[in-house]
Design an enzyme around this catalytic site. Sequence first.
Site, PDB file in Angstrom:
ATOM      1  N   HIS A 135       0.890  -1.158   0.000  1.00 32.59           N
ATOM      2  CA  HIS A 135       0.000   0.000   0.000  1.00 32.59           C
ATOM      3  C   HIS A 135       0.935   1.216   0.000  1.00 32.59           C
ATOM      4  CE1 HIS A 135      -2.764   3.020   1.661  1.00 32.59           C
ATOM      5  NE2 HIS A 135      -3.757   2.204   1.368  1.00 32.59           N
ATOM      6  N   ASP A 164       3.139  -3.699   8.095  1.00 33.36           N
ATOM      7  CA  ASP A 164       1.926  -2.928   7.877  1.00 33.36           C
ATOM      8  C   ASP A 164       0.762  -3.863   8.192  1.00 33.36           C
ATOM      9  OD1 ASP A 164      -0.383  -1.917   6.810  1.00 33.36           O
ATOM     10  OD2 ASP A 164       0.476  -1.379   4.878  1.00 33.36           O
ATOM     11  N   GLN A 209      -4.465  -4.482   7.295  1.00 36.31           N
ATOM     12  CA  GLN A 209      -5.437  -5.522   6.934  1.00 36.31           C
ATOM     13  C   GLN A 209      -5.232  -6.797   7.760  1.00 36.31           C
ATOM     14  OE1 GLN A 209      -7.891  -4.892   4.889  1.00 36.31           O
ATOM     15  NE2 GLN A 209      -7.146  -2.989   3.996  1.00 36.31           N
ATOM     16  N   LYS A 262     -10.595   0.125  10.342  1.00 33.25           N
ATOM     17  CA  LYS A 262     -10.731  -1.125   9.586  1.00 33.25           C
ATOM     18  C   LYS A 262     -11.122  -2.286  10.507  1.00 33.25           C
ATOM     19  CE  LYS A 262      -7.376   0.357   6.131  1.00 33.25           C
ATOM     20  NZ  LYS A 262      -8.165   0.675   4.928  1.00 33.25           N
ATOM     21  N   CYS A 304      -4.616   2.104  -3.826  1.00 35.18           N
ATOM     22  CA  CYS A 304      -3.397   2.666  -3.213  1.00 35.18           C
ATOM     23  C   CYS A 304      -2.263   1.662  -3.240  1.00 35.18           C
ATOM     24  CB  CYS A 304      -3.644   3.137  -1.782  1.00 35.18           C
ATOM     25  SG  CYS A 304      -4.815   4.461  -1.673  1.00 35.18           S
TER      26      CYS A 304
HETATM   27  N1  PLP Z   1      -1.861  -0.388   4.521  1.00 34.74           N
HETATM   28  C1  PLP Z   1      -2.821  -1.144   4.003  1.00 34.74           C
HETATM   29  C2  PLP Z   1      -2.500  -2.551   3.602  1.00 34.74           C
HETATM   30  C3  PLP Z   1      -4.104  -0.632   3.842  1.00 34.74           C
HETATM   31  O1  PLP Z   1      -5.060  -1.394   3.327  1.00 34.74           O
HETATM   32  C4  PLP Z   1      -4.366   0.696   4.238  1.00 34.74           C
HETATM   33  C5  PLP Z   1      -5.697   1.290   4.021  1.00 34.74           C
HETATM   34  O2  PLP Z   1      -6.390   0.928   3.104  1.00 34.74           O
HETATM   35  C6  PLP Z   1      -3.332   1.441   4.795  1.00 34.74           C
HETATM   36  C7  PLP Z   1      -2.092   0.864   4.923  1.00 34.74           C
HETATM   37  C8  PLP Z   1      -3.555   2.846   5.254  1.00 34.74           C
HETATM   38  O3  PLP Z   1      -4.416   2.875   6.327  1.00 34.74           O
HETATM   39  P1  PLP Z   1      -5.018   4.265   6.866  1.00 34.74           P
HETATM   40  O4  PLP Z   1      -5.631   4.916   5.656  1.00 34.74           O
HETATM   41  O5  PLP Z   1      -6.020   3.854   7.874  1.00 34.74           O
HETATM   42  O6  PLP Z   1      -3.885   5.045   7.403  1.00 34.74           O
END
Ligand code: PLP
Length: 420
Positions: free
Chosen positions: A133, A211, A214, A237, A377
Amino acid sequence: MGRPASAVTGSRLDVARIREDFPILDQTVDGRPLVYLDSAASSQKPLQVIDAIRTYYLRDHANVHRGVHELARRATEAYEDSRARVARWVNAADAHEIVWTRGTSEALNLVAFSIGQARVGHGDEIIVSAMEHHSNLVPWQLLAERNGAKLRFVELTDAGRLDLDQLRDMLGARTRVVALPHVSNALGTINPVREIGRLVRGRSDAVLVLDGAQGAPHLAVDVQSLGCDFYAFSGHKMCGPTGMGALWGNRQLLEEMPPYQGGGEMIEHVYRDHSTWAEVPHKFEAGTPNIAGAVGMAAAADYLDGVDRAAIHEHEKSLTRRAISLLADVEGLRIFGPGALEERAGVVPFVIDGTSAQDVATILDAQGIAVRAGHHCAQLVVDRFQVSATTRASFYLYNTVEEVEQLAEGVRTARNVLLG
Ligand code: PLP
């Protein structure tokens, strides 16, 4: 304030019962019942979370830490108890290892900035992957640019897995950071993070950053056994509020790292020309924090534990199995990510050859079905599979098999409308 045990029968979720906690799901869109299949982007919130935030504001709110009065005491207690609750969610040994952030993105930016200052120099290497992401890529790009470090990429196999042989070969004396996703939001891949932890430890002194955006909402996470140094996740999430997240960090590293932002709360003493820092984790929490967000995130952890995390995971797996088997029958439809259900979360990205992913999502929306289309993203992922976008359905505890069947029917309709 968790769900009563009756939300689970045997190992099966009583989804009808769970849906009573999510009134937002009980509505129509253009006359069709809403089918919400976009939880990987943001999950819905149960009444229990909404009530916890409401109660906090109705009864307990004041600024934290500074005050001696009753409400300040209560707010501080609520804030710090929530930290302890969220620490338990990822099985952290100590609540002080949890730094509150605005979400996964801010948590990853914090690590990249601070560990970068402490440990990453000219010519050092940072390993990420083609599965990231952008939140776990751009902060490392910025760091590499700032400090003259080199970014290296673990590539993806055709099945959407990380190429661990390549990672093994890349690790070495220059590797300072390895930053990878626990679960891919664009492919659904669950990465073998324990194995990755062993690899990284065995072959380098690198810091391992996961990260967990998810991962934490869907899998039982135990940061003490994953072998990582940092684990970042978001409240929204996992049925909690937006604008709230957490970073779990190895205590020793958190002590070593410089602050991320300056301001009130994060100092020990301020002189004219310099300051000294508060204890971890407060050193990383400048300014008045999102107290209600912390309360909401803790309430979300209570709620999901009350339902039963293992049963939620099994439920998501069964929805994913059903979705894959129904969608595989649609002519010209390709699903991305690993074939084995054990290796994938409740995320099903797909394309129908000859159509645009956005058009498919728009036609689904006209049928009341909420999915997401785009690069999610994770532009490197769609590049890797040579598509410009995918349509992505994602599932959570409140989704039903009937909704998955509606998705498949809706996708068939979309295909017919677009291709005739
Ligand atoms: N990393 C992953 C794998 C994600 O799916 C997301 C959000 O979709 C993020 C990071 C970023 O999360 P946030 O927008 O809550 O900061």
